[in-house]
Scaffold this motif. Sequence first.
Motif, PDB file in Angstrom:
ATOM      1  N   VAL A 282       0.937  -1.210   0.021  1.00 52.41           N
ATOM      2  CA  VAL A 282      -0.027  -0.043  -0.031  1.00 52.41           C
ATOM      3  C   VAL A 282       0.850   1.113  -0.228  1.00 52.41           C
ATOM      4  N   ASP A 283       0.708   2.207  -0.943  1.00 58.01           N
ATOM      5  CA  ASP A 283       1.633   3.380  -1.064  1.00 58.01           C
ATOM      6  C   ASP A 283       1.105   4.462  -0.065  1.00 58.01           C
ATOM      7  N   ALA A 284      -0.279   4.644   0.229  1.00 55.74           N
ATOM      8  CA  ALA A 284      -0.616   5.680   1.312  1.00 55.74           C
ATOM      9  C   ALA A 284      -1.952   5.366   1.938  1.00 55.74           C
ATOM     10  N   ILE A 285      -2.230   5.730   3.073  1.00 58.16           N
ATOM     11  CA  ILE A 285      -3.185   5.453   3.707  1.00 58.16           C
ATOM     12  C   ILE A 285      -4.004   6.621   4.195  1.00 58.16           C
TER      13      ILE A 285
ATOM     14  N   ALA B 227      -3.751  16.618  17.999  1.00 58.13           N
ATOM     15  CA  ALA B 227      -4.165  15.437  18.082  1.00 58.13           C
ATOM     16  C   ALA B 227      -5.452  14.998  17.072  1.00 58.13           C
ATOM     17  N   SER B 228      -6.028  16.255  16.424  1.00 52.13           N
ATOM     18  CA  SER B 228      -7.071  16.201  15.296  1.00 52.13           C
ATOM     19  C   SER B 228      -6.790  15.534  14.151  1.00 52.13           C
ATOM     20  N   SER B 229      -5.469  16.168  13.713  1.00 53.37           N
ATOM     21  CA  SER B 229      -5.253  15.520  12.304  1.00 53.37           C
ATOM     22  C   SER B 229      -3.637  15.148  12.265  1.00 53.37           C
ATOM     23  N   TYR B 230      -3.381  14.223  11.370  1.00 55.10           N
ATOM     24  CA  TYR B 230      -1.950  14.265  11.000  1.00 55.10           C
ATOM     25  C   TYR B 230      -1.721  14.023   9.505  1.00 55.10           C
ATOM     26  N   GLY B 231      -0.977  14.733   9.006  1.00 57.77           N
ATOM     27  CA  GLY B 231      -0.434  14.485   7.568  1.00 57.77           C
ATOM     28  C   GLY B 231      -1.283  15.679   6.532  1.00 57.77           C
ATOM     29  N   PRO B 232      -1.404  15.522   5.269  1.00 55.03           N
ATOM     30  CA  PRO B 232      -1.983  16.756   4.509  1.00 55.03           C
ATOM     31  C   PRO B 232      -3.213  16.809   4.865  1.00 55.03           C
ATOM     32  N   ARG B 233      -3.998  18.024   4.352  1.00 57.44           N
ATOM     33  CA  ARG B 233      -5.307  18.161   4.520  1.00 57.44           C
ATOM     34  C   ARG B 233      -5.931  17.465   3.644  1.00 57.44           C
ATOM     35  N   GLU B 234      -7.262  17.026   3.871  1.00 56.14           N
ATOM     36  CA  GLU B 234      -8.243  16.433   2.885  1.00 56.14           C
ATOM     37  C   GLU B 234      -9.255  17.671   2.393  1.00 56.14           C
ATOM     38  N   GLN B 235      -9.746  17.346   1.176  1.00 58.47           N
ATOM     39  CA  GLN B 235     -10.711  17.963   0.389  1.00 58.47           C
ATOM     40  C   GLN B 235     -10.331  19.484  -0.390  1.00 58.47           C
ATOM     41  N   GLY B 236     -11.074  19.746  -1.284  1.00 58.12           N
ATOM     42  CA  GLY B 236     -10.518  20.682  -2.184  1.00 58.12           C
ATOM     43  C   GLY B 236      -9.427  20.588  -2.745  1.00 58.12           C
ATOM     44  N   ARG B 237      -8.676  21.681  -3.423  1.00 60.97           N
ATOM     45  CA  ARG B 237      -7.679  21.387  -4.386  1.00 60.97           C
ATOM     46  C   ARG B 237      -6.386  21.083  -3.427  1.00 60.97           C
ATOM     47  N   TYR B 238      -6.576  21.137  -2.051  1.00 65.37           N
ATOM     48  CA  TYR B 238      -5.465  20.859  -1.137  1.00 65.37           C
ATOM     49  C   TYR B 238      -5.117  19.084  -1.006  1.00 65.37           C
ATOM     50  N   ALA B 239      -6.193  18.580  -1.453  1.00 62.72           N
ATOM     51  CA  ALA B 239      -6.334  16.950  -1.180  1.00 62.72           C
ATOM     52  C   ALA B 239      -5.180  16.325  -2.340  1.00 62.72           C
ATOM     53  N   ALA B 240      -4.852  17.312  -3.281  1.00 63.38           N
ATOM     54  CA  ALA B 240      -3.657  16.891  -4.243  1.00 63.38           C
ATOM     55  C   ALA B 240      -2.641  16.582  -3.551  1.00 63.38           C
TER      56      ALA B 240
ATOM     57  N   THR C 104       4.905   4.590   4.654  1.00 65.75           N
ATOM     58  CA  THR C 104       4.098   4.650   3.927  1.00 65.75           C
ATOM     59  C   THR C 104       3.375   6.040   4.127  1.00 65.75           C
ATOM     60  N   LYS C 105       2.888   6.911   3.049  1.00 72.60           N
ATOM     61  CA  LYS C 105       2.530   8.187   3.253  1.00 72.60           C
ATOM     62  C   LYS C 105       1.083   8.141   4.006  1.00 72.60           C
ATOM     63  N   ILE C 106       0.851   9.084   4.863  1.00 71.78           N
ATOM     64  CA  ILE C 106      -0.663   8.904   5.818  1.00 71.78           C
ATOM     65  C   ILE C 106      -1.150  10.290   6.083  1.00 71.78           C
ATOM     66  N   GLN C 107      -2.325  10.068   6.098  1.00 70.69           N
ATOM     67  CA  GLN C 107      -3.111  11.342   6.397  1.00 70.69           C
ATOM     68  C   GLN C 107      -4.332  10.709   7.464  1.00 70.69           C
ATOM     69  N   MET C 108      -4.519  11.426   8.505  1.00 69.06           N
ATOM     70  CA  MET C 108      -5.339  10.922   9.388  1.00 69.06           C
ATOM     71  C   MET C 108      -6.152  12.124   9.951  1.00 69.06           C
ATOM     72  N   GLU C 109      -7.556  11.923   9.969  1.00 70.24           N
ATOM     73  CA  GLU C 109      -8.548  12.863  10.752  1.00 70.24           C
ATOM     74  C   GLU C 109      -8.954  12.095  11.906  1.00 70.24           C
TER      75      GLU C 109
ATOM     76  N   HIS D 297     -15.599  22.194  -1.008  1.00 70.18           N
ATOM     77  CA  HIS D 297     -14.726  22.572  -1.940  1.00 70.18           C
ATOM     78  C   HIS D 297     -13.479  23.261  -1.422  1.00 70.18           C
ATOM     79  N   VAL D 298     -13.374  23.253  -0.183  1.00 70.21           N
ATOM     80  CA  VAL D 298     -12.201  23.604   0.605  1.00 70.21           C
ATOM     81  C   VAL D 298     -11.704  23.025   2.017  1.00 70.21           C
ATOM     82  N   PRO D 299     -10.421  23.078   1.936  1.00 70.64           N
ATOM     83  CA  PRO D 299      -9.736  21.892   2.838  1.00 70.64           C
ATOM     84  C   PRO D 299     -10.525  21.927   4.215  1.00 70.64           C
ATOM     85  N   PHE D 300     -10.562  20.593   4.460  1.00 65.01           N
ATOM     86  CA  PHE D 300     -11.130  20.138   6.141  1.00 65.01           C
ATOM     87  C   PHE D 300      -9.892  19.550   6.727  1.00 65.01           C
TER      88      PHE D 300
END
Length: 483
Positions: free
Chosen positions: A219-222, A453-466, A243-248, A445-448
Amino acid sequence: MTERTGIYIDGTWSNGAGQIENRNPSDTSDLIGVYAQADAAQLDAAIAAARRAQPGWWAAGVQKRHDVLMAIGTEMMARAEEIGRIIAREEGKPAAEGKGEVYRAGQFFTYFAAEALRNQGDLAESVRPGIEIDVRREPVGVVAIVSPWNFPIATPAWKIAPALAFGNAVVWKPANLTPASAVALTEIIAKQDIPAGLFNMVLGSGRAVGQRLVESRDVDAISFTGSVPVGRGIAAAAIANMTKIQMEMGSKNPLLVMDDCDLDLAVAHAANSAFGGTGQKCTAASRLIVHSAVHDAFVEKLVKAAQAFKVGHALEEGTQIGPVVSESQLAQNLDYIGIGRAEGAELLCGGTRLDRATDGYFMAPTVFANTRNDMRMNREEMFAPITCVQKVDSYAEALARANDSEFGLTAGIMTRSLSRASHFRANMRAGCVMVNLPTAGTDYHVPFGGRGASSYGPREQGRYAAEFYTAVKTAYVAAGAPE
Ligand code: NDP
């Protein structure tokens, strides 16, 4: 509602190695179905299928990806009412909220259909003459998605849509409490003209299937949404494999109620963000930090608002608050009532299980007053229809209290003062700040995401998801002189 109860691997529906019952939390005599549970071999097959399918999907190009995502989103919006009732039946939110969730999930797909077309890079002049540089975004590869039950269609949608838009393959492990929603979403994706194995849905327990998925070196990203303890374990597994990771994860979202606010609006926003979705939202307002000048009036109105909510069967007309999702979640909620009282908080209303015509996990909206910020109820995410009021004497004190938390997802202020609103916006340590709005409720359409401790890694949603769903490649080209 579909009769299907299986898992979806490599373009094929199949039975699992085990089964689980799915019961309606509004009426435990209502057996929704018996759903498949994957074993390790089935999970491994899903990951291998995703690996095989991904290059063909990337090569198919942006128009193809746009069209597929647009078709998924359009169907979800058209069927929002029908699928919303599935959510209401198995998760317990009122049917209208279920419908809204499915419609929103459709919007994530149509939004990311356009983002697929917009995947543009940068051009740069090299510092070395005769060389051109371009910077492109490529897929990361195989994305593992682990999602919770509280938004069983919207949360996976805001992860699956960008994953597919940017050319990745997906292995999705939905929450075991909401398998019917997972099947409904999968059926819509499965009917598209996509490579077999591009999208896989593997039901199974978090401890078995989820853990194996996040530990996989293939797996390359979680992308994970859920509780902090599980998130910690997933982060450790991801880092072991690089592994690349993003968590909310969780939060203790504060709503500041200032002496200059519109009090009725403050009560409405506090009540809706504390009790909407039975308080089972990561954006719920669980710490109400209230100026002493309006404290007593606010609390009196809040208790009336809490008591006025119609709590009942999620599919019953007029229900505003459905049941708690499960027996264990209800037991945990009731434990917090005891914890709050033992710590000296004053229970103003609620705090009990409610009897209704059907045997469900109903709980009365609960307000505690005279709480301190160091009480467990104000430190730990409860995920319950429970909110806690703290009294403060100034804006500065309110802000300091609000920032005194390990979490930082959303935060709101109710004020008519521009200077307080601006100061709050700049100095509140949270991912999303709201002025004269509920803490819950965000756009698609905007980042969330949050901080601490609420989040770890890059943002979700909107163009930031890229940032999460792509890998950046910098290419240097020396074209040379033409002959
Ligand atoms: P979890 O964090 O346990 O579950 C979230 C997802 O992770 C589910 O799909 C779950 O699977 C999966 N999972 C569980 N353990 C593992 C593991 N070891 N490896 C990989 N995946 C795993 O949350 P719960 O649903 O149990 O809820 C517990 C508490 O978490 C709530 O009371 C609430 O406080 C918080 N929560 C917060 C959410 C948020 O959005 N902030 C969302 C949901 C929960 P499965 O459930 O199928 O076993």
